[in-house]
Design a protein around this motif. Sequence first.
Motif, PDB file in Angstrom:
ATOM      1  N   VAL A   1       0.832  -1.211   0.000  1.00 30.19           N
ATOM      2  CA  VAL A   1       0.000   0.000   0.000  1.00 30.19           C
ATOM      3  C   VAL A   1       0.863   1.256   0.000  1.00 30.19           C
ATOM      4  CG1 VAL A   1      -1.561   1.402   1.416  1.00 30.19           C
ATOM      5  CG2 VAL A   1      -2.064  -1.002   1.027  1.00 30.19           C
ATOM      6  N   SER A   2       1.908   1.238   0.808  1.00 31.61           N
ATOM      7  CA  SER A   2       2.788   2.408   0.905  1.00 31.61           C
ATOM      8  C   SER A   2       3.394   2.750  -0.454  1.00 31.61           C
ATOM      9  CB  SER A   2       3.890   2.133   1.936  1.00 31.61           C
ATOM     10  OG  SER A   2       4.754   3.240   2.052  1.00 31.61           O
ATOM     11  N   LEU A   3       3.842   1.731  -1.175  1.00 33.38           N
ATOM     12  CA  LEU A   3       4.433   1.963  -2.501  1.00 33.38           C
ATOM     13  C   LEU A   3       3.374   2.345  -3.530  1.00 33.38           C
ATOM     14  CD1 LEU A   3       6.965  -1.013  -2.515  1.00 33.38           C
ATOM     15  CD2 LEU A   3       7.520   1.423  -2.376  1.00 33.38           C
ATOM     16  N   LEU A   4       2.215   1.692  -3.469  1.00 30.33           N
ATOM     17  CA  LEU A   4       1.128   2.033  -4.394  1.00 30.33           C
ATOM     18  C   LEU A   4       0.698   3.483  -4.198  1.00 30.33           C
ATOM     19  CD1 LEU A   4      -1.078  -1.203  -4.248  1.00 30.33           C
ATOM     20  CD2 LEU A   4       0.090  -0.297  -6.280  1.00 30.33           C
ATOM     21  N   ARG A   5       0.665   3.904  -2.939  1.00 31.46           N
ATOM     22  CA  ARG A   5       0.289   5.294  -2.631  1.00 31.46           C
ATOM     23  C   ARG A   5       1.264   6.279  -3.274  1.00 31.46           C
ATOM     24  NH1 ARG A   5      -0.221   4.744   2.546  1.00 31.46           N
ATOM     25  NH2 ARG A   5       1.931   5.219   3.074  1.00 31.46           N
TER      26      ARG A   5
ATOM     27  N   GLU B   1      -4.663   6.745 -11.365  1.00 33.67           N
ATOM     28  CA  GLU B   1      -5.531   5.574 -11.571  1.00 33.67           C
ATOM     29  C   GLU B   1      -5.176   4.436 -10.604  1.00 33.67           C
ATOM     30  OE1 GLU B   1      -2.032   5.034 -14.435  1.00 33.67           O
ATOM     31  OE2 GLU B   1      -3.299   6.674 -13.716  1.00 33.67           O
ATOM     32  N   LEU B   2      -3.976   4.512 -10.005  1.00 32.43           N
ATOM     33  CA  LEU B   2      -3.547   3.460  -9.076  1.00 32.43           C
ATOM     34  C   LEU B   2      -4.156   3.615  -7.685  1.00 32.43           C
ATOM     35  CD1 LEU B   2       0.228   3.081 -10.022  1.00 32.43           C
ATOM     36  CD2 LEU B   2      -1.645   1.493 -10.507  1.00 32.43           C
ATOM     37  N   PHE B   3      -4.860   4.715  -7.429  1.00 30.19           N
ATOM     38  CA  PHE B   3      -5.521   4.863  -6.133  1.00 30.19           C
ATOM     39  C   PHE B   3      -6.607   3.796  -5.953  1.00 30.19           C
ATOM     40  CE2 PHE B   3      -3.937   9.353  -5.875  1.00 30.19           C
ATOM     41  CZ  PHE B   3      -3.303   9.205  -4.651  1.00 30.19           C
TER      42      PHE B   3
ATOM     43  N   ARG C   1      -3.872   2.527   9.826  1.00 26.35           N
ATOM     44  CA  ARG C   1      -2.657   3.287   9.566  1.00 26.35           C
ATOM     45  C   ARG C   1      -2.487   3.544   8.069  1.00 26.35           C
ATOM     46  NH1 ARG C   1       2.748   2.571   8.439  1.00 26.35           N
ATOM     47  NH2 ARG C   1       2.409   0.351   8.047  1.00 26.35           N
ATOM     48  N   SER C   2      -2.658   2.494   7.270  1.00 26.07           N
ATOM     49  CA  SER C   2      -2.503   2.635   5.813  1.00 26.07           C
ATOM     50  C   SER C   2      -3.531   3.600   5.230  1.00 26.07           C
ATOM     51  CB  SER C   2      -2.628   1.269   5.137  1.00 26.07           C
ATOM     52  OG  SER C   2      -1.555   0.426   5.489  1.00 26.07           O
ATOM     53  N   LEU C   3      -4.770   3.485   5.703  1.00 23.54           N
ATOM     54  CA  LEU C   3      -5.829   4.351   5.186  1.00 23.54           C
ATOM     55  C   LEU C   3      -5.609   5.805   5.586  1.00 23.54           C
ATOM     56  CD1 LEU C   3      -8.461   4.539   3.619  1.00 23.54           C
ATOM     57  CD2 LEU C   3      -9.699   4.016   5.737  1.00 23.54           C
TER      58      LEU C   3
ATOM     59  N   THR D   1      -3.061   7.383   3.490  1.00 25.03           N
ATOM     60  CA  THR D   1      -3.464   7.513   2.088  1.00 25.03           C
ATOM     61  C   THR D   1      -4.450   8.659   1.886  1.00 25.03           C
ATOM     62  OG1 THR D   1      -3.128   5.131   1.754  1.00 25.03           O
ATOM     63  CG2 THR D   1      -4.500   6.272   0.134  1.00 25.03           C
ATOM     64  N   ILE D   2      -5.318   8.885   2.848  1.00 24.46           N
ATOM     65  CA  ILE D   2      -6.410   9.858   2.715  1.00 24.46           C
ATOM     66  C   ILE D   2      -5.958  11.237   2.231  1.00 24.46           C
ATOM     67  CG2 ILE D   2      -8.028  11.238   4.114  1.00 24.46           C
ATOM     68  CD1 ILE D   2      -8.712   8.592   5.586  1.00 24.46           C
ATOM     69  N   PRO D   3      -4.890  11.840   2.787  1.00 26.33           N
ATOM     70  CA  PRO D   3      -4.534  13.199   2.348  1.00 26.33           C
ATOM     71  C   PRO D   3      -4.172  13.313   0.870  1.00 26.33           C
ATOM     72  CG  PRO D   3      -3.436  12.643   4.418  1.00 26.33           C
ATOM     73  CD  PRO D   3      -4.030  11.376   3.880  1.00 26.33           C
TER      74      PRO D   3
END
Length: 331
Positions: free
Chosen positions: A58-62, A70-72, A90-92, A95-97
């Motif tokens: 997730v961290s890398l995808l973010r 489009e990867l979101f 934590r991951s969410l 990612t939110i900002p």
Amino acid sequence: MLVHRPDLWLETLTTTGQIKNESSQSLILSHLIEKLPQELLSNVLEITRQIRDQSSRVSLLRQLAQQRPELFTETLVTIRQIRDESERTRSLSYTIPHLPLNFLPEVLEITLQIKERSHLTRIIRALIPILPESLLLEVLKIARQIQDESQQVIALSGIAQHLSELWSETLAITHQIPNKFEQAFALGNMAQHLPELWSETLKIIHQIKDGGHRAYILINIAEKLPLDLLPEALKITRQIRNEHTSSLTNSMTYTVTRMVLAMKVSESWSESSTGKGQSRETSSRSRIAGMLSQRLLELWPEIIEIIKHIKDETSRKNIIYALVKNISSEQ
């Protein structure tokens, strides 16, 4: 050098993809993403999708999604798959900002599946700064369902900064918090937006039985407390000194708390002194603040030694953080 040698970038990525330790591999990829030519991001994505640890993925995808939005979609799908609620939260929240607004309804859907109250509060706080008013009302509904008063107040306070009519409701719930430390902490946060609550905050701090908890809140509010209330804050620290249990810990806590508050007094005096006739006084008080900050540094090894004996890890972390904030960056 690598900027002019695309073949070396590709070789670097190939080598990184062969690293078996996923933690090390993720760390290297994270640094590479910001430097790689756009045409090689697909290579990073390919390696990323092979990483088994979902939080690392997730961290890398973010990071990749900030260049390829489009990867979101894939990022949120992966977040949903994280079984551990703490890690999912934590991951969410990280990612939110970065999310485009059109993904927010999906985030609210994920949020509704969160059961732990503190996790729910964390996501709400991450959402608040970016939500349009229509969705803010949806988050308010979620916040009102939080059963724990302390966590509910944290969530509502964030929303009230955008919907001022919520302050009275938030204050009413704050008064229902049975734990005086948690109540004082909530009031201190609210007082930064409603200054009339500072006096009540100090009154509740007076009622906290644990000297360490009293000191933690005082140190945290020192830089925000109105100058006319600092004498009252200093008075509260005497309770710590006069307690008989854990005398060494209380003595050190008392000393450090008074020093931090005194630094605030000196800095405030310096800021309020203007004009040539007061320059000497301004300089003197600035030196006092610097000396107090230096004294705090001198006591640091002893403070750390005492903090080591605090069993609760969260308390240890919070006290260290509060103290570090008050050391002058020039020391």
